[in-house]
Design a protein around this motif. Structure first.
Motif, PDB file in Angstrom:
ATOM      1  N   UNK A  50       0.616 113.515  72.109  1.00 49.31           N
ATOM      2  CA  UNK A  50       0.999 113.904  70.764  1.00 49.31           C
ATOM      3  C   UNK A  50       0.120 115.050  70.294  1.00 49.31           C
ATOM      4  N   UNK A  51       0.635 115.797  69.366  1.00 47.62           N
ATOM      5  CA  UNK A  51      -0.144 116.887  68.798  1.00 47.62           C
ATOM      6  C   UNK A  51      -0.784 116.410  67.507  1.00 47.62           C
ATOM      7  N   UNK A  52      -1.688 117.212  66.990  1.00 51.63           N
ATOM      8  CA  UNK A  52      -2.310 116.867  65.721  1.00 51.63           C
ATOM      9  C   UNK A  52      -1.284 116.776  64.603  1.00 51.63           C
ATOM     10  N   UNK A  53      -0.225 117.611  64.697  1.00 56.24           N
ATOM     11  CA  UNK A  53       0.807 117.625  63.663  1.00 56.24           C
ATOM     12  C   UNK A  53       1.670 116.367  63.686  1.00 56.24           C
ATOM     13  N   UNK A  54       1.707 115.685  64.813  1.00 57.49           N
ATOM     14  CA  UNK A  54       2.534 114.492  64.948  1.00 57.49           C
ATOM     15  C   UNK A  54       1.635 113.266  64.929  1.00 57.49           C
ATOM     16  N   UNK A  55       1.622 112.611  63.802  1.00 56.45           N
ATOM     17  CA  UNK A  55       0.740 111.472  63.647  1.00 56.45           C
ATOM     18  C   UNK A  55       1.367 110.198  64.202  1.00 56.45           C
ATOM     19  N   UNK A  56       0.512 109.226  64.441  1.00 55.43           N
ATOM     20  CA  UNK A  56       0.993 107.910  64.866  1.00 55.43           C
ATOM     21  C   UNK A  56       1.915 107.331  63.791  1.00 55.43           C
ATOM     22  N   UNK A  57       1.642 107.649  62.532  1.00 57.73           N
ATOM     23  CA  UNK A  57       2.489 107.189  61.427  1.00 57.73           C
ATOM     24  C   UNK A  57       3.909 107.728  61.581  1.00 57.73           C
ATOM     25  N   UNK A  58       4.051 109.014  61.911  1.00 63.14           N
ATOM     26  CA  UNK A  58       5.372 109.630  62.053  1.00 63.14           C
ATOM     27  C   UNK A  58       6.136 108.995  63.230  1.00 63.14           C
ATOM     28  N   UNK A  88       5.665 109.114  73.554  1.00 65.04           N
ATOM     29  CA  UNK A  88       5.102 108.211  72.530  1.00 65.04           C
ATOM     30  C   UNK A  88       6.192 107.440  71.807  1.00 65.04           C
ATOM     31  N   UNK A  89       7.322 108.110  71.544  1.00 63.82           N
ATOM     32  CA  UNK A  89       8.452 107.422  70.903  1.00 63.82           C
ATOM     33  C   UNK A  89       8.922 106.253  71.756  1.00 63.82           C
ATOM     34  N   UNK A  90       9.104 106.491  73.052  1.00 64.26           N
ATOM     35  CA  UNK A  90       9.581 105.437  73.953  1.00 64.26           C
ATOM     36  C   UNK A  90       8.548 104.322  74.109  1.00 64.26           C
ATOM     37  N   UNK A  91       7.269 104.690  74.144  1.00 63.60           N
ATOM     38  CA  UNK A  91       6.217 103.673  74.248  1.00 63.60           C
ATOM     39  C   UNK A  91       6.187 102.803  72.997  1.00 63.60           C
ATOM     40  N   UNK A  92       6.242 103.426  71.824  1.00 63.07           N
ATOM     41  CA  UNK A  92       6.203 102.675  70.566  1.00 63.07           C
ATOM     42  C   UNK A  92       7.476 101.846  70.381  1.00 63.07           C
ATOM     43  N   UNK A  93       8.616 102.393  70.803  1.00 56.99           N
ATOM     44  CA  UNK A  93       9.893 101.692  70.707  1.00 56.99           C
ATOM     45  C   UNK A  93       9.990 100.572  71.751  1.00 56.99           C
ATOM     46  N   UNK A  94       9.197 100.704  72.810  1.00 55.72           N
ATOM     47  CA  UNK A  94       9.163  99.748  73.924  1.00 55.72           C
ATOM     48  C   UNK A  94      10.484  99.710  74.686  1.00 55.72           C
ATOM     49  N   UNK A  95      11.075 100.884  74.835  1.00 57.47           N
ATOM     50  CA  UNK A  95      12.311 100.985  75.593  1.00 57.47           C
ATOM     51  C   UNK A  95      12.826 102.404  75.593  1.00 57.47           C
ATOM     52  N   UNK A  96      13.916 102.622  76.326  1.00 55.52           N
ATOM     53  CA  UNK A  96      14.500 103.962  76.375  1.00 55.52           C
ATOM     54  C   UNK A  96      15.249 104.279  75.090  1.00 55.52           C
ATOM     55  N   UNK A  97      15.386 105.570  74.824  1.00 56.52           N
ATOM     56  CA  UNK A  97      16.197 106.028  73.704  1.00 56.52           C
ATOM     57  C   UNK A  97      17.184 107.076  74.214  1.00 56.52           C
ATOM     58  N   UNK A  98      18.258 107.257  73.462  1.00 58.44           N
ATOM     59  CA  UNK A  98      19.214 108.306  73.769  1.00 58.44           C
ATOM     60  C   UNK A  98      18.524 109.647  73.586  1.00 58.44           C
ATOM     61  N   UNK A  99      18.857 110.603  74.439  1.00 57.30           N
ATOM     62  CA  UNK A  99      18.316 111.951  74.303  1.00 57.30           C
ATOM     63  C   UNK A  99      19.401 112.961  74.634  1.00 57.30           C
ATOM     64  N   UNK A 100      19.838 113.689  73.621  1.00 57.40           N
ATOM     65  CA  UNK A 100      20.810 114.759  73.802  1.00 57.40           C
ATOM     66  C   UNK A 100      20.389 115.912  72.908  1.00 57.40           C
ATOM     67  N   UNK A 101      20.700 117.108  73.302  1.00 56.51           N
ATOM     68  CA  UNK A 101      20.222 118.272  72.554  1.00 56.51           C
ATOM     69  C   UNK A 101      20.653 118.215  71.089  1.00 56.51           C
TER      70      UNK A 101
END
Length: 186
Positions: free
Chosen positions: A1-9, A123-136
């Motif tokens: 993650x970058x500094x701009x992207x917090x764990x909260x976000x 980080x999104x997938x780790x926090x979600x604890x699973x896969x997510x859809x990803x499309x442009x």
């Protein structure tokens, strides 16, 4: 993650995913739209936002192959082949388990999947604890967004949570390979 992207976000995005919402986030090459892959209403909302047919199928991203395992018909040979490129910016078409919904596979019996190396998507997938859809994050046949403001402008959706951050260094969408034929599809 970058500094701009917090764990909260990230936690806020996961909360939105759990509530059946669509989010936007940076990936290896472009901004992606994501949601809970098993929430039909959320996936149909995402497809409507993109103006994309359900017949085409979607990509799932994950932080590990273990998150994708329940969705796929994996053999030791397939695992060995895909792990050479993961985590990383390579999408593989792999035979799907029979239960995987048509809103994910489209008119296919396989599923497009990637174990992402992008820190925010991962980080999104780790926090979600699973896969997510990803499309442009763009409407079909329009250029893909590489900046958060482009997502907001092109999709014109006030409710969309957009996670700011830099996309990866790829200059075009991730390559897609068929795991059974080894053929490059994109």
């Amino acid at each position: 993650m970058t500094e701009k992207t917090s764990a909260f976000k990230i936690r806020l995005a996961v909360q939105k995913i759990n509530q059946g919402e669509v989010i936007a986030y940076p990936t290896e090459a472009v901004y992606g739209l994501g949601c809970n892959p098993l929430d039909e209403e959320a996936v149909l909302k995402l497809l409507a936002l993109k103006k994309r047919s359900v017949d085409k199928g979607l990509i799932l991203i994950a932080s590990s192959i273990e998150q994708l395992d329940p969705y796929l018909q994996l053999s030791d040979e397939i695992v060995s082949r895909v792990q050479e490129s993961w985590p990383g910016p390579v999408t593989w078409i792999i035979p799907a388990q029979p239960w995987v919904p048509q809103w994910l596979t489209g008119e296919h019996s396989s599923l497009a999947v990637r174990v992402t190396a992008h820190p925010i998507a991962r980080s999104l997938c780790e926090e979600y604890e699973g896969p997510i859809v990803s499309t442009s994050a763009n409407t079909s046949n329009k250029p893909a967004a590489t900046k958060s403001w482009q997502v907001a402008k092109s999709l014109d959706c006030n409710e969309l949570l957009i996670i700011g951050g830099e996309v990866g260094r790829l200059k075009q969408a991730t390559p897609i390979f068929d795991v059974l034929s080894d053929q490059k599809l994109r």
